[in-house]
Every structure is written in structure tokens, then in C-alpha cells.
Design a protein around this motif. Structure first.
Motif, PDB file in Angstrom:
ATOM      1  N   PHE A  41       0.821  -1.211   0.000  1.00  0.00           N
ATOM      2  CA  PHE A  41       0.000   0.000   0.000  1.00  0.00           C
ATOM      3  C   PHE A  41       0.856   1.262   0.000  1.00  0.00           C
ATOM      4  CE2 PHE A  41      -2.461  -3.377   2.020  1.00  0.00           C
ATOM      5  CZ  PHE A  41      -3.573  -3.390   1.200  1.00  0.00           C
ATOM      6  N   TYR A  42       0.230   2.327  -0.466  1.00  0.00           N
ATOM      7  CA  TYR A  42       0.893   3.617  -0.599  1.00  0.00           C
ATOM      8  C   TYR A  42       0.113   4.632   0.222  1.00  0.00           C
ATOM      9  CZ  TYR A  42       2.260   7.979  -2.968  1.00  0.00           C
ATOM     10  OH  TYR A  42       2.680   9.247  -3.248  1.00  0.00           O
ATOM     11  N   ARG A  43       0.831   5.428   1.000  1.00  0.00           N
ATOM     12  CA  ARG A  43       0.179   6.452   1.823  1.00  0.00           C
ATOM     13  C   ARG A  43       0.768   7.819   1.494  1.00  0.00           C
ATOM     14  NH1 ARG A  43       0.716   4.425   7.919  1.00  0.00           N
ATOM     15  NH2 ARG A  43       2.896   4.362   7.277  1.00  0.00           N
ATOM     16  N   GLN A  44      -0.103   8.798   1.447  1.00  0.00           N
ATOM     17  CA  GLN A  44       0.349  10.154   1.131  1.00  0.00           C
ATOM     18  C   GLN A  44      -0.553  11.179   1.816  1.00  0.00           C
ATOM     19  OE1 GLN A  44      -0.226  11.823  -2.888  1.00  0.00           O
ATOM     20  NE2 GLN A  44       1.991  12.177  -2.938  1.00  0.00           N
ATOM     21  N   LYS A  45       0.044  12.272   2.291  1.00  0.00           N
ATOM     22  CA  LYS A  45      -0.723  13.340   2.913  1.00  0.00           C
ATOM     23  C   LYS A  45      -1.565  14.056   1.866  1.00  0.00           C
ATOM     24  CE  LYS A  45       0.728  13.215   7.253  1.00  0.00           C
ATOM     25  NZ  LYS A  45      -0.202  12.986   8.384  1.00  0.00           N
ATOM     26  N   ARG A  46      -2.836  14.211   2.151  1.00  0.00           N
ATOM     27  CA  ARG A  46      -3.734  14.959   1.280  1.00  0.00           C
ATOM     28  C   ARG A  46      -4.499  15.990   2.109  1.00  0.00           C
ATOM     29  NH1 ARG A  46      -4.536  12.524  -3.923  1.00  0.00           N
ATOM     30  NH2 ARG A  46      -2.602  11.368  -4.291  1.00  0.00           N
ATOM     31  N   VAL A  47      -5.096  16.950   1.417  1.00  0.00           N
ATOM     32  CA  VAL A  47      -5.819  18.037   2.082  1.00  0.00           C
ATOM     33  C   VAL A  47      -7.306  17.704   2.123  1.00  0.00           C
ATOM     34  CG1 VAL A  47      -6.328  20.504   2.079  1.00  0.00           C
ATOM     35  CG2 VAL A  47      -4.116  19.679   1.226  1.00  0.00           C
ATOM     36  N   GLY A  48      -7.874  17.749   3.325  1.00  0.00           N
ATOM     37  CA  GLY A  48      -9.288  17.445   3.508  1.00  0.00           C
ATOM     38  C   GLY A  48     -10.109  18.685   3.786  1.00  0.00           C
ATOM     39  N   LYS A  49     -11.305  18.485   4.281  1.00  0.00           N
ATOM     40  CA  LYS A  49     -12.220  19.589   4.561  1.00  0.00           C
ATOM     41  C   LYS A  49     -11.602  20.538   5.590  1.00  0.00           C
ATOM     42  CE  LYS A  49     -16.957  20.617   5.990  1.00  0.00           C
ATOM     43  NZ  LYS A  49     -18.252  20.063   6.461  1.00  0.00           N
ATOM     44  N   GLY A  50     -11.732  21.823   5.312  1.00  0.00           N
ATOM     45  CA  GLY A  50     -11.205  22.822   6.225  1.00  0.00           C
ATOM     46  C   GLY A  50      -9.692  22.921   6.252  1.00  0.00           C
ATOM     47  N   GLY A  51      -9.032  22.228   5.332  1.00  0.00           N
ATOM     48  CA  GLY A  51      -7.574  22.262   5.289  1.00  0.00           C
ATOM     49  C   GLY A  51      -6.900  21.221   6.156  1.00  0.00           C
ATOM     50  N   ALA A  52      -7.702  20.363   6.803  1.00  0.00           N
ATOM     51  CA  ALA A  52      -7.125  19.316   7.657  1.00  0.00           C
ATOM     52  C   ALA A  52      -6.374  18.302   6.793  1.00  0.00           C
ATOM     53  CB  ALA A  52      -8.226  18.620   8.452  1.00  0.00           C
ATOM     54  N   LEU A  53      -5.181  17.915   7.231  1.00  0.00           N
ATOM     55  CA  LEU A  53      -4.394  16.927   6.499  1.00  0.00           C
ATOM     56  C   LEU A  53      -4.741  15.518   6.971  1.00  0.00           C
ATOM     57  CD1 LEU A  53      -0.859  18.608   6.447  1.00  0.00           C
ATOM     58  CD2 LEU A  53      -2.677  18.753   4.740  1.00  0.00           C
ATOM     59  N   PHE A  54      -4.765  14.574   6.039  1.00  0.00           N
ATOM     60  CA  PHE A  54      -4.988  13.178   6.391  1.00  0.00           C
ATOM     61  C   PHE A  54      -4.166  12.293   5.480  1.00  0.00           C
ATOM     62  CE2 PHE A  54      -8.003  13.983   2.997  1.00  0.00           C
ATOM     63  CZ  PHE A  54      -8.062  12.792   2.293  1.00  0.00           C
ATOM     64  N   GLU A  55      -3.964  11.053   5.888  1.00  0.00           N
ATOM     65  CA  GLU A  55      -3.209  10.104   5.079  1.00  0.00           C
ATOM     66  C   GLU A  55      -4.147   9.362   4.147  1.00  0.00           C
ATOM     67  OE1 GLU A  55      -0.764   7.496   7.488  1.00  0.00           O
ATOM     68  OE2 GLU A  55       0.984   8.680   6.889  1.00  0.00           O
ATOM     69  N   LEU A  56      -3.947   9.541   2.857  1.00  0.00           N
ATOM     70  CA  LEU A  56      -4.737   8.846   1.846  1.00  0.00           C
ATOM     71  C   LEU A  56      -4.107   7.482   1.588  1.00  0.00           C
ATOM     72  CD1 LEU A  56      -6.984   9.530  -0.541  1.00  0.00           C
ATOM     73  CD2 LEU A  56      -4.927   9.390  -1.948  1.00  0.00           C
ATOM     74  N   TYR A  57      -4.943   6.441   1.486  1.00  0.00           N
ATOM     75  CA  TYR A  57      -4.453   5.085   1.245  1.00  0.00           C
ATOM     76  C   TYR A  57      -4.751   4.663  -0.193  1.00  0.00           C
ATOM     77  CZ  TYR A  57      -4.610   5.124   6.333  1.00  0.00           C
ATOM     78  OH  TYR A  57      -4.453   5.462   7.657  1.00  0.00           O
ATOM     79  N   LYS A  58      -3.761   4.050  -0.835  1.00  0.00           N
ATOM     80  CA  LYS A  58      -3.944   3.504  -2.171  1.00  0.00           C
ATOM     81  C   LYS A  58      -3.158   2.203  -2.289  1.00  0.00           C
ATOM     82  CE  LYS A  58      -4.286   6.008  -5.834  1.00  0.00           C
ATOM     83  NZ  LYS A  58      -4.045   6.876  -7.004  1.00  0.00           N
TER      84      LYS A  58
END
Length: 204
Positions: A41-58
Motif C-alpha cells: 500500500f501507498y500512503r500520502q498526505k492529502r488536504v481534507g475539509k477545512g484544510g485538515a491533512l490526512f493520510e490517503l491510502y492507495k
């Protein structure tokens, strides 16, 4: 209260889908691993609602040294560098880890781990594409604020339209259209259209 219930239903549906589809996900993952050993799996920081950062999984579909390959391309091949600048991807990407990895991308199998992001509350089933931090920072303040007003989605109006090979400007056009017209009927239409798009293999 209704929004809370819909969010809960969305999380439960995502969890059930993740459980049901996990054999397909791991089968693709194993074939890719045999071709290109490395993390499944691949994880990367992405921008969510309100600018909150989260780790996206692929699911990892690229060679483990994909960043090195990309850096070399951007330095040595002006034509591909222009393609990357305009689209953020390549139509014929030399970083993809073999034929099975290409199929995983065409059928969007690589996106399935994002069901976990929905369970965690980072994303919804439908919404704008979750952007990388660097790309989000280059948007105009109007476009950035518009995107940050909603949660990103596993699928969206852009994905059922031109999908991967469209410019950043085109993607933002679809995102603006979605956010300004967001409603349950539109979300349901996008979900139904997504099934057809996946089976037509219009990704790459």
C-alpha cells in the motif's frame, strides 16, 4: 441529525465494501508485489475539509523508486515535463509496476483502500478529488476555499467525466460545478455513473 445518520450509513457501507472487496485488493497487491517487490500500500498526505491533512491510502501500482524516475523524467524530457505540469500524470507512465498494476489503475482497484478513509471520516463516497498539499497550495484562494468547504470523495463529477487525463484547470471546473450544485440526487447519479466508468476502463 439527518447528516449524522447519513455519515454513519456511509461509514458502514464503506466498511462492508472494504470487507467484500478485500480479496480482490490483496490478489492484485500480491501480483504487483511479485513484479515489483515493496509495500503493498501507498500512503500520502492529502488536504481534507477545512484544510485538515490526512493520510490517503492507495494500492501501490508504481515502482518503489517512482519518485526518482519522475525526477529524471522532469529533468531529461521537456515534453513529458510539460505533460506533467499540465495534467499531473502521464498518459503512458513509465513508473507503473507492470501490466497487473496497469489493470488495477484502469479498473480503479488501486482506489479501494480509500474506503478506509471513508470509515475514518476523512472522505465521503462522492466529492472533489483529495489533492496533494503542494498542488492545493498553488490553487487560487477562491478555488481552494471552495474545495475546502466539503470533504473530498472516492469518486466525483470529474472522475465520471474526463477522469485521469484532463488538465488541472478542467478538474477545477468540474469541482466548482459539483460543489455549487451538491445534492443527494447528484451524488446518487455520480455513484451510478462511476460503475459504468470503471467497467469501461477509462482510467490508466
Amino acid at each position: 441529525m439527518l447528516r449524522i445518520m447519513m455519515t454513519l450509513i456511509s461509514k458502514i457501507a464503506a466498511l462492508l465494501c472494504l470487507i467484500l472487496l478485500s480479496p480482490i485488493l490483496f490478489l492484485f497487491g500480491l501480483f504487483i508485489y511479485f513484479k515489483s517487490p515493496g509495500p503493498l500500500f501507498y500512503r500520502q498526505k492529502r488536504v481534507g475539509k477545512g484544510g485538515a491533512l490526512f493520510e490517503l491510502y492507495k494500492l501501490r501500482t508504481m515502482a518503489v523508486n517512482s519518485q526518482e524516475i519522475l525526477n529524471n523524467i522532469l529533468v531529461r524530457d521537456p515534453k513529458m515535463a510539460e505533460e506533467w505540469k499540465a495534467y499531473g500524470c502521464f498518459k503512458k507512465d513509465p513508473r507503473i509496476a507492470g501490466r497487473i498494476a496497469k489493470y488495477a489503475r484502469q479498473f480503479s482497484v488501486d482506489e479501494l483502500p480509500q474506503l478506509l478513509n471513508i470509515v475514518k471520516g476523512d472522505m465521503y463516497f462522492v466529492g472533489p478529488r483529495p489533492l496533494e498539499v503542494a498542488f492545493s497550495s498553488h490553487l487560487s484562494s477562491e478555488d481552494r476555499n471552495l474545495r475546502l468547504s466539503v470533504k473530498p470523495g472516492l469518486t466525483g463529477l470529474w472522475q465520471v467525466g474526463p477522469r485521469s487525463y484532463s488538465s488541472h484547470r478542467q478538474m477545477m471546473k468540474y469541482d466548482r460545478l459539483y460543489v455549487k450544485n451538491k445534492n443527494s440526487k447528484l451524488d446518487f447519479y455520480i455513484l451510478l455513473k462511476t460503475v459504468g466508468v470503471v467497467f469501461k476502463r477509462t482510467g490508466f
